[in-house]
Design a protein around this motif. Sequence first.
Motif, PDB file in Angstrom:
ATOM      1  N   LYS B 108       0.780  -1.035  -0.063  1.00  0.00           N
ATOM      2  CA  LYS B 108      -0.101   0.028  -0.212  1.00  0.00           C
ATOM      3  C   LYS B 108       0.820   1.240  -0.072  1.00  0.00           C
ATOM      4  O   LYS B 108       0.562   2.442  -0.681  1.00  0.00           O
ATOM      5  N   ARG B 203      -6.749  -3.772  -6.600  1.00  0.00           N
ATOM      6  CA  ARG B 203      -7.882  -3.587  -5.893  1.00  0.00           C
ATOM      7  C   ARG B 203      -7.701  -4.466  -4.401  1.00  0.00           C
ATOM      8  O   ARG B 203      -8.257  -4.250  -3.450  1.00  0.00           O
ATOM      9  N   LEU B 204      -6.856  -5.709  -4.731  1.00  0.00           N
ATOM     10  CA  LEU B 204      -6.952  -6.516  -3.531  1.00  0.00           C
ATOM     11  C   LEU B 204      -6.203  -5.804  -2.272  1.00  0.00           C
ATOM     12  O   LEU B 204      -6.746  -5.667  -1.123  1.00  0.00           O
ATOM     13  N   ASN B 206      -5.856  -2.440  -1.923  1.00  0.00           N
ATOM     14  CA  ASN B 206      -6.802  -1.204  -1.343  1.00  0.00           C
ATOM     15  C   ASN B 206      -7.760  -1.647  -0.581  1.00  0.00           C
ATOM     16  O   ASN B 206      -7.898  -1.200   0.491  1.00  0.00           O
ATOM     17  N   GLU B 207      -8.444  -2.741  -0.734  1.00  0.00           N
ATOM     18  CA  GLU B 207      -9.486  -3.372   0.011  1.00  0.00           C
ATOM     19  C   GLU B 207      -8.933  -3.771   1.146  1.00  0.00           C
ATOM     20  O   GLU B 207      -9.526  -3.383   2.378  1.00  0.00           O
ATOM     21  N   ALA B 208      -8.043  -4.594   1.342  1.00  0.00           N
ATOM     22  CA  ALA B 208      -7.325  -5.210   2.550  1.00  0.00           C
ATOM     23  C   ALA B 208      -7.128  -4.105   3.362  1.00  0.00           C
ATOM     24  O   ALA B 208      -7.754  -3.960   4.636  1.00  0.00           O
ATOM     25  N   TYR B 209      -6.425  -2.959   3.018  1.00  0.00           N
ATOM     26  CA  TYR B 209      -5.841  -1.870   3.624  1.00  0.00           C
ATOM     27  C   TYR B 209      -6.897  -1.003   4.266  1.00  0.00           C
ATOM     28  O   TYR B 209      -6.922  -0.670   5.589  1.00  0.00           O
ATOM     29  N   ALA B 210      -7.904  -0.880   3.447  1.00  0.00           N
ATOM     30  CA  ALA B 210      -9.202  -0.044   4.006  1.00  0.00           C
ATOM     31  C   ALA B 210      -9.748  -0.836   5.114  1.00  0.00           C
ATOM     32  O   ALA B 210     -10.442   0.039   6.221  1.00  0.00           O
ATOM     33  N   MET B 211      -9.771  -2.194   5.169  1.00  0.00           N
ATOM     34  CA  MET B 211     -10.298  -3.058   6.117  1.00  0.00           C
ATOM     35  C   MET B 211      -9.615  -3.259   7.484  1.00  0.00           C
ATOM     36  O   MET B 211      -9.781  -3.881   8.321  1.00  0.00           O
ATOM     37  N   LYS B 213      -6.691  -4.733   7.516  1.00  0.00           N
ATOM     38  CA  LYS B 213      -6.470  -5.922   7.516  1.00  0.00           C
ATOM     39  C   LYS B 213      -4.720  -6.077   7.216  1.00  0.00           C
ATOM     40  O   LYS B 213      -4.318  -5.062   7.091  1.00  0.00           O
ATOM     41  N   ASP B 219      -5.868 -12.676   4.790  1.00  0.00           N
ATOM     42  CA  ASP B 219      -6.929 -11.617   4.211  1.00  0.00           C
ATOM     43  C   ASP B 219      -6.837 -11.288   2.891  1.00  0.00           C
ATOM     44  O   ASP B 219      -7.961 -10.801   2.293  1.00  0.00           O
ATOM     45  N   ASN B 224      -9.773 -15.067  -0.705  1.00  0.00           N
ATOM     46  CA  ASN B 224     -10.381 -14.880  -1.945  1.00  0.00           C
ATOM     47  C   ASN B 224     -10.256 -16.526  -2.602  1.00  0.00           C
ATOM     48  O   ASN B 224     -10.368 -16.426  -3.739  1.00  0.00           O
TER      49      ASN B 224
END
Lengths: 404, 371
Positions: B108, B203-204, B206-211, B213, B219, B224
């Motif tokens: 990230k 995408r993976l 950014n999503e994980a970081y936003a959550m 994880k 994660d 996935n």
Amino acid sequence: MSQKAECIAMLLAGGQGSRLGILTKNIAKPAVPYGGKYRIIDFPLSNCVNSGIYTVGVLTQYQPLELNDYIGNGAAWDLDRASGGVHILSPYQQIKGSEWYKGTANAIYQNINFIDRYDPEYVCILSGDHIYKMDYSKMLAFHKEKNADCTIAMLEVPWEEASRFGLMLVDDDGSITAFEEKPAVPSSNKASMGVYIFSWKKLREYLIADEADPNSSNDFGKNLIPAMHEAGERLFAYHFDGYWKDVGTIDSLWEANLDLLRPSVDLDLSDNEWRIYSKSPASPPHFVSSTAKVENSMMAEGCCIDGEIDYSVLFADVVVEEGAKVHSSIIMPGTVIKKGAVVQYAIVAENAVIESDAVVGEEPENVANRDDWGVAVVGAGVTVGTGAKVAPKAMAGEDVPAAK
Amino acid sequence: MIRGNEVLAIIHSNAYDEVIPELTNMRTMGSVPFGGRYRLIDFTLSNLVNAGISKVGVITKSNYQSLMDHLGTGKPWDLSRKRSGMYLLPPFGFAETGTFDNRIESLKGNMHFISRSKEEYVLIADCNVVTNFSIDELMKFHEKSNADISVVCKRGKTPALSNLMTYEIGEDSRVNSIAVGVPSDDADYSLNIFFMKKALLERLINEAYAMHKTSIGMDVFQANVKNLRICAMRTDDFVVSIDSLATYYSANMMLLDSANRNSLFNKNRPVYTKVRDDMPALYAIDSSVTNSLVSDGCEIKGEVDRSVLGRSVKVEKGAVVKNCVIMQDCFIGAGAHIENVIFDKDVVIKPGKTLVGADDFPIYVGKRIVI
């Protein structure tokens, strides 16, 4: 116009080195491998950068492909530079026609434009034929101190060998009083090393005059320097004492390699202050197996040794199989020596194959007539068949069939 | 067909530093000397350039002076270029990047660099895996198996690396399930080489970081495994995943076996490293060397058996070196006797001294120590 340089070097690398026979069949002499990982030209090029000379013109003519490829953009010697660096100078077509480099002086004459671009005060003329470590900046300091027009590097050779060299008679102040070219009875043992520094303005004049003289053979040693001497220009000899060897013959090339194994010889290649740079292959460290025996030898990376090695220099990626013996020999990169083969008193060029039980070379003691003995040579890419023999002094330039 | 110049590579130079604290005290995993003349990152970088990949980002975290020194401009790997080439990605490289604790954060943190790159694919790798692996084959595998993510694995005992993934591989090489941090004596364990479309990685991560994880294994991959088609490629090449000082030592020793050497030093895929311009190795009269790897610049007057010698190691007369890994510029004094030891760089053992480790537990001697 390029940035002005105080001193630039011109390296004469066009020679065939015909006395090296099949070793220079496809490559120019300066590209001949030496010392396990080097080529002869690594020495003058490394001397240049170690001496602070960063503009080097390399004059090529004979079989330049491998040499040009090797030098590339000069990165291996830190000579890939925005200003200066290494330049390959081949003969080229001009409006009045094209001609080959007729002699050493003519080669420089044809590149006056190149030298003028750097507008140097001094030009150092080198050859690609010798193994030596020399600080040209000290010689340049001497040249300036003496206010010389031409300074010739000189070393004292044993009197009994003096008649093989171009000799100089030198006054106490270092000025040269006379020249003798390979005299039968030498009156001096001060030999020229083929390293010159000229003040460029003077050299330029004499190059033009020399070119205009139809009787001249356009050679520094034979024509240009004697002409300067006759005209009373200031010629000085710079005394060098250190290791210097002309590797122009098979015997001297063989000897010069083995000199590296003699601690008494004053040529230290591990000196961090004066590295000899070369282009390195990407090979792993060499491997010496449990059946191998290696003594008194030099070995480069990538070798794989199962046999016996004594008093020899092995270049990169050489394979010596179990039961094979190599002694008193020089083995160039990529050569394979198979089971039970013997290589002795020999030079084996690159990528050769010595099949099993073949014998290359001979001990001098086993040769009845000493004049018949000499170093055996196997050319690049040559296969010496199973059980075949390459006699001492012989040159195997083509595949040798297997013994019946 | 995917070509190397469509691939951006990201190397984690610090991953698993903690498993060999002795060696990474002053350096990154990537700059740990290995196999006489190499640093661990040489294998990863060479694998990339041998597949035509010419844009490489090297993520660093700490202790990266020696790595920068080794990599320079990337020239030995032909990665000093006007277009693409090698990029060092230190922490605090961008305004929004700080230091990081896991791979999600580190990727990230460098998303700027990744997003800006024009390559369609991305390959991620570590430095503790010593192998000469064909990424060309991996790219072919990725296309053939129609994977969203391709991963590379090795069958065998799992290395002792934290949060290491093991795969359960079904038909068509598809990974059916993923275990994270479960040791096993016989499993398909991850070599942490991942290949996918760059957009997917973005995408993976950014999503994980936003959550918030923290585990890429759990994660991102495990989470996935059903929605994405993750395919695993097994390699039969020589592979060592360094997980301790003991495996570091045994991996060096494995190079004394010709089959391993032929796999790691595959002639068609050379391993490049920084050039030092040492002279070739010199063997003196009466020296005895058997079963050893010897680098340029070594001068051997004594006895060497079953050892790996780095560049410019000096072994004096009467000295005995047995079952040792000796890094560059070490000096073994006359009559000294060393057995089962690892010498870091510039170690000096004075004449006549003896140092013997156990055969299953080598002694490590740190950089510049004089014994």
